[in-house]
Design an enzyme around this catalytic site. Structure first.
Site, PDB file in Angstrom:
ATOM      1  N   HIS A   1      48.331  33.139  27.108  1.00 15.74           N
ATOM      2  CA  HIS A   1      47.120  32.444  26.650  1.00 15.74           C
ATOM      3  C   HIS A   1      46.930  31.163  27.475  1.00 15.74           C
ATOM      4  O   HIS A   1      46.136  31.124  28.399  1.00 15.74           O
ATOM      5  CB  HIS A   1      47.266  32.181  25.152  1.00 15.74           C
ATOM      6  CG  HIS A   1      46.035  31.688  24.475  1.00 15.74           C
ATOM      7  ND1 HIS A   1      44.829  31.539  25.095  1.00 15.74           N
ATOM      8  CD2 HIS A   1      45.821  31.315  23.184  1.00 15.74           C
ATOM      9  CE1 HIS A   1      43.937  31.095  24.238  1.00 15.74           C
ATOM     10  NE2 HIS A   1      44.514  30.951  23.065  1.00 15.74           N
TER      11      HIS A   1
ATOM     12  N   HIS B   1      39.680  39.462  33.272  1.00 16.58           N
ATOM     13  CA  HIS B   1      39.493  38.853  31.962  1.00 16.58           C
ATOM     14  C   HIS B   1      39.194  39.931  30.946  1.00 16.58           C
ATOM     15  O   HIS B   1      38.512  40.901  31.261  1.00 16.58           O
ATOM     16  CB  HIS B   1      38.330  37.842  31.988  1.00 16.58           C
ATOM     17  CG  HIS B   1      38.375  36.883  30.857  1.00 16.58           C
ATOM     18  ND1 HIS B   1      37.852  37.184  29.619  1.00 16.58           N
ATOM     19  CD2 HIS B   1      38.900  35.633  30.768  1.00 16.58           C
ATOM     20  CE1 HIS B   1      38.058  36.149  28.823  1.00 16.58           C
ATOM     21  NE2 HIS B   1      38.683  35.202  29.482  1.00 16.58           N
TER      22      HIS B   1
ATOM     23  N   ASP C   1      41.303  30.144  35.146  1.00 13.92           N
ATOM     24  CA  ASP C   1      42.623  29.633  35.518  1.00 13.92           C
ATOM     25  C   ASP C   1      42.922  29.688  37.008  1.00 13.92           C
ATOM     26  O   ASP C   1      43.928  29.151  37.450  1.00 13.92           O
ATOM     27  CB  ASP C   1      43.713  30.409  34.768  1.00 13.92           C
ATOM     28  CG  ASP C   1      43.725  30.062  33.301  1.00 13.92           C
ATOM     29  OD1 ASP C   1      43.573  28.866  33.002  1.00 13.92           O
ATOM     30  OD2 ASP C   1      43.869  30.968  32.470  1.00 13.92           O
TER      31      ASP C   1
HETATM   32  N1  CMC Z   1      45.673  41.963  39.086  1.00 10.38           N
HETATM   33  C1  CMC Z   1      45.755  43.270  39.405  1.00 10.38           C
HETATM   34  N2  CMC Z   1      45.297  44.267  38.640  1.00 10.38           N
HETATM   35  C2  CMC Z   1      44.739  43.912  37.478  1.00 10.38           C
HETATM   36  C3  CMC Z   1      44.616  42.570  37.068  1.00 10.38           C
HETATM   37  C4  CMC Z   1      45.103  41.580  37.923  1.00 10.38           C
HETATM   38  N3  CMC Z   1      45.015  40.277  37.596  1.00 10.38           N
HETATM   39  N4  CMC Z   1      44.017  42.521  35.861  1.00 10.38           N
HETATM   40  C5  CMC Z   1      43.772  43.791  35.522  1.00 10.38           C
HETATM   41  N5  CMC Z   1      44.205  44.628  36.490  1.00 10.38           N
HETATM   42  C6  CMC Z   1      44.047  46.092  36.528  1.00 10.38           C
HETATM   43  C7  CMC Z   1      45.012  46.780  35.586  1.00 10.38           C
HETATM   44  O1  CMC Z   1      46.209  47.116  36.235  1.00 10.38           O
HETATM   45  C8  CMC Z   1      44.220  47.986  35.187  1.00 10.38           C
HETATM   46  O2  CMC Z   1      44.266  48.913  36.250  1.00 10.38           O
HETATM   47  P1  CMC Z   1      44.314  50.507  35.950  1.00 10.38           P
HETATM   48  O3  CMC Z   1      42.996  50.810  35.299  1.00 10.38           O
HETATM   49  O4  CMC Z   1      44.494  51.125  37.270  1.00 10.38           O
HETATM   50  O5  CMC Z   1      45.478  50.694  35.015  1.00 10.38           O
HETATM   51  C9  CMC Z   1      42.779  47.484  35.106  1.00 10.38           C
HETATM   52  O6  CMC Z   1      42.733  46.374  36.045  1.00 10.38           O
HETATM   53  C10 CMC Z   1      42.361  46.982  33.713  1.00 10.38           C
HETATM   54  O7  CMC Z   1      43.325  46.029  33.277  1.00 10.38           O
HETATM   55  P2  CMC Z   1      43.675  45.699  31.749  1.00 10.38           P
HETATM   56  O8  CMC Z   1      45.058  45.184  31.681  1.00 10.38           O
HETATM   57  O9  CMC Z   1      43.323  46.881  30.890  1.00 10.38           O
HETATM   58  O10 CMC Z   1      42.622  44.584  31.431  1.00 10.38           O
HETATM   59  P3  CMC Z   1      42.665  43.622  30.165  1.00 10.38           P
HETATM   60  O11 CMC Z   1      41.249  43.335  29.836  1.00 10.38           O
HETATM   61  O12 CMC Z   1      43.523  44.160  29.081  1.00 10.38           O
HETATM   62  O13 CMC Z   1      43.427  42.332  30.745  1.00 10.38           O
HETATM   63  C11 CMC Z   1      43.859  40.185  31.597  1.00 10.38           C
HETATM   64  C12 CMC Z   1      42.807  41.133  30.991  1.00 10.38           C
HETATM   65  C13 CMC Z   1      43.249  38.802  31.732  1.00 10.38           C
HETATM   66  C14 CMC Z   1      45.086  40.080  30.654  1.00 10.38           C
HETATM   67  C15 CMC Z   1      44.284  40.737  32.970  1.00 10.38           C
HETATM   68  O14 CMC Z   1      43.164  40.832  33.818  1.00 10.38           O
HETATM   69  C16 CMC Z   1      45.396  39.892  33.613  1.00 10.38           C
HETATM   70  O15 CMC Z   1      46.569  40.111  33.325  1.00 10.38           O
HETATM   71  N6  CMC Z   1      45.024  38.905  34.501  1.00 10.38           N
HETATM   72  C17 CMC Z   1      45.982  38.042  35.106  1.00 10.38           C
HETATM   73  C18 CMC Z   1      46.399  36.948  34.123  1.00 10.38           C
HETATM   74  C19 CMC Z   1      45.328  35.887  33.949  1.00 10.38           C
HETATM   75  O16 CMC Z   1      44.743  35.411  34.908  1.00 10.38           O
HETATM   76  N7  CMC Z   1      45.086  35.519  32.693  1.00 10.38           N
HETATM   77  C20 CMC Z   1      44.117  34.490  32.354  1.00 10.38           C
HETATM   78  C21 CMC Z   1      42.953  35.042  31.622  1.00 10.38           C
HETATM   79  S1  CMC Z   1      41.656  33.823  31.380  1.00 10.38           S
HETATM   80  C22 CMC Z   1      42.262  32.743  30.168  1.00 10.38           C
HETATM   81  C23 CMC Z   1      41.330  32.487  29.007  1.00 10.38           C
HETATM   82  O17 CMC Z   1      40.154  32.865  29.027  1.00 10.38           O
HETATM   83  O18 CMC Z   1      41.796  31.890  28.032  1.00 10.38           O
END
Ligand code: CMC
Length: 429
Positions: A268, A307, A363
């Site tokens: 988070h 995101h 971020d």
């Molecule tokens: N780098 C590489 N691949 C990614 C990334 C990333 N940062 N984020 C998502 N993917 C891929 C993931 O592997 C998946 O691929 P596939 O369909 O082939 O399996 C696809 O994109 C969808 O990912 P997801 O995990 O289902 O997406 P989500 O909506 O559950 O996750 C997230 C969102 C923010 C947790 C994720 O994008 C992530 O881990 N990002 C990096 C961490 C980060 O920057 N977090 C800060 C978020 S902003 C803070 C706030 O608003 O408070």
């Protein structure tokens, strides 16, 4: 045509009309559907992590993730970041309207009046180990406030709520600054009420022997913009914690200690720290293609990208990038910036990131800015918690006054052992 969802139970042939209002069905409407002859509770939904469940109706923050829209009380984040201040935005978020000149003056006076910490709070903070994480110190101290202000228990008394709001908004920068000074072994600096909200915060953080501290106006404004961007983000993990804990009618300080604890987690409030770690690990522009290759092979993530809600772009990231330029003009470029810019350029052209709708989030650049301003990475979640206090407290008050809300109490699907008899210790194998 009525706005309803027709559900047919194939086992019984019965049909149910479930009303749709504001794009949602009421989950309790499913209770009339029984899953068996002895089912009294009725059908429920299963939704770990609340992926598709609204827990409240809210008038505070609107997000359209597909179009990259973020609005507080209807005002676009871009306009607030350009024209407002954090204190004015906090007023908007909490009270629902932009203040008049007189209201803003009164609000500023009240916040200024409450910036001091009780000397015993200071003593309490002195008790932490020299290397205590500032976020651990922050959340413990916010929780301790409930013992200093027992009047906060009167949560249905409007005047009392207002007083706690003033105290919380005013005192969180003082707690954050004290936690920081403690971690580096410097004496505490008392608030200077001649200064702006962020000007005073920088004073409490960085003042040394000078009689009067004056922050660089560009840095003071940049921090104010970052505070505006982080003030609220609807029902995220920490805000849900604030509402969930507050629903037991505990005082707002205790609820906010829990919200701050949720923000402490790396998923988070800790992502900007992870971005810095990643940029350091990459080390040079030449190593970027290899790093991207590894990310695409599933060997790690490009931190600061992607995101849960924003699937076209994060509107806060655009504003932050501009703010970064303004900060680096004063502080000089963060050496990691070159790597970040090149990483972004390559990722935005790469089919892997484009097809998955992965764009820089808030971020990606915020850590670089905070580092350039002189903050250690441990302070990053604390810097998030200061402005998010306005969002937490607004969401808490909305929940308290919402007649549809009750104590939060999700259901579970029990998958454990069936009923069995106690086995005495001597008979156990
Ligand atoms: N780098 C590489 N691949 C990614 C990334 C990333 N940062 N984020 C998502 N993917 C891929 C993931 O592997 C998946 O691929 P596939 O369909 O082939 O399996 C696809 O994109 C969808 O990912 P997801 O995990 O289902 O997406 P989500 O909506 O559950 O996750 C997230 C969102 C923010 C947790 C994720 O994008 C992530 O881990 N990002 C990096 C961490 C980060 O920057 N977090 C800060 C978020 S902003 C803070 C706030 O608003 O408070």
């Amino acid at each position: 045509m009525p706005d309803t969802l027709t559900v047919t139970d194939n086992r019984t042939g019965k049909q149910y009309e479930i009303p749709i209002k504001d794009g949602v069905i009421n989950a309790t409407a499913l209770r009339q559907i029984k899953t068996g002859a002895d089912d009294i509770a009725g059908l429920a939904t299963y939704d770990p992590a609340f992926m598709n469940t609204a827990s409240c109706r809210s008038k505070i923050t609107f997000i359209d993730g597909d179009q990259g829209i973020l609005e507080y009380r209807g005002y676009p984040i871009e306009q607030l970041a350009e024209h407002s201040t954090y204190l004015e935005t906090a007023y908007l978020i909490i009270f629902g309207e932009l203040p008049s000149a007189a209201q803003l003056k009164e609000w500023t006076t009240q916040i200024t009046f409450h910036t001091m910490l009780h000397e015993n709070i200071k003593k309490l903070m002195e008790g932490f180990q020299y290397d205590a994480h500032p976020m651990g110190v922050f959340l413990s101290t916010v929780g301790a406030f409930s013992t200093f202000y027992p009047d906060a228990k009167k949560i249905f008394d409007e005047a009392s709520r207002k007083k706690q709001i003033h105290r919380l908004i005013a005192k969180v920068p003082s707690v954050a600054a004290y936690a920081f000074r403690h971690s580096i072994g410097r004496p505490y600096i008392y608030p200077d009420n001649d200064l702006s909200f962020t000007g005073n915060f920088l004073n409490m953080l960085f003042r040394m022997t000078e009689l009067k501290y004056k922050a660089d106006p560009a840095l003071e404004r940049a921090l104010d913009v970052l505070f505006i961007l982080h003030a609220d983000h609807e029902q995220n993990c920490s805000t849900s914690a604030m509402r969930g804990i507050g629903s037991s009618h505990v005082d707002p300080y205790s609820a906010m200690a829990g919200a701050a604890a949720a923000l402490y987690g790396p998923l988070h409030g800790g992502a900007n720290e992870a971005v810095l770690r990643m940029l350091n690990e990459i080390g040079s522009v030449q190593k970027i293609p290899d790093f991207i290759k590894r990310v695409k092979a599933g060997e790690g993530r490009l931190m600061g990208f992607g995101h849960r809600v924003y699937k076209s772009y994060d509107p806060r990231a655009k504003i932050i990038k501009k703010t970064a330029d303004e900060v680096f003009e004063v502080t000089g470029k963060n050496p990691l910036l070159e790597i970040a810019l090149e990483l972004e350029r390559i990722a935005l052209q790469d089919e892997y990131f484009v097809t998955r709708k992965l764009y820089p989030n808030v971020d990606f650049y915020s850590g670089l800015i905070y580092q350039a301003m002189g903050f250690p990475v441990e302070m990053f979640p604390v810097l998030f918690a200061i402005p998010r206090t306005s969002g937490w407290i607004a969401q808490w008050e909305e929940m308290i006054l919402d007649p549809e809300q009750k104590i939060a109490r999700p259901k579970q699907v029990y998958i454990g052992a069936p009923r069995r008899d106690y086995v005495p210790l001597t008979s156990r194998s």
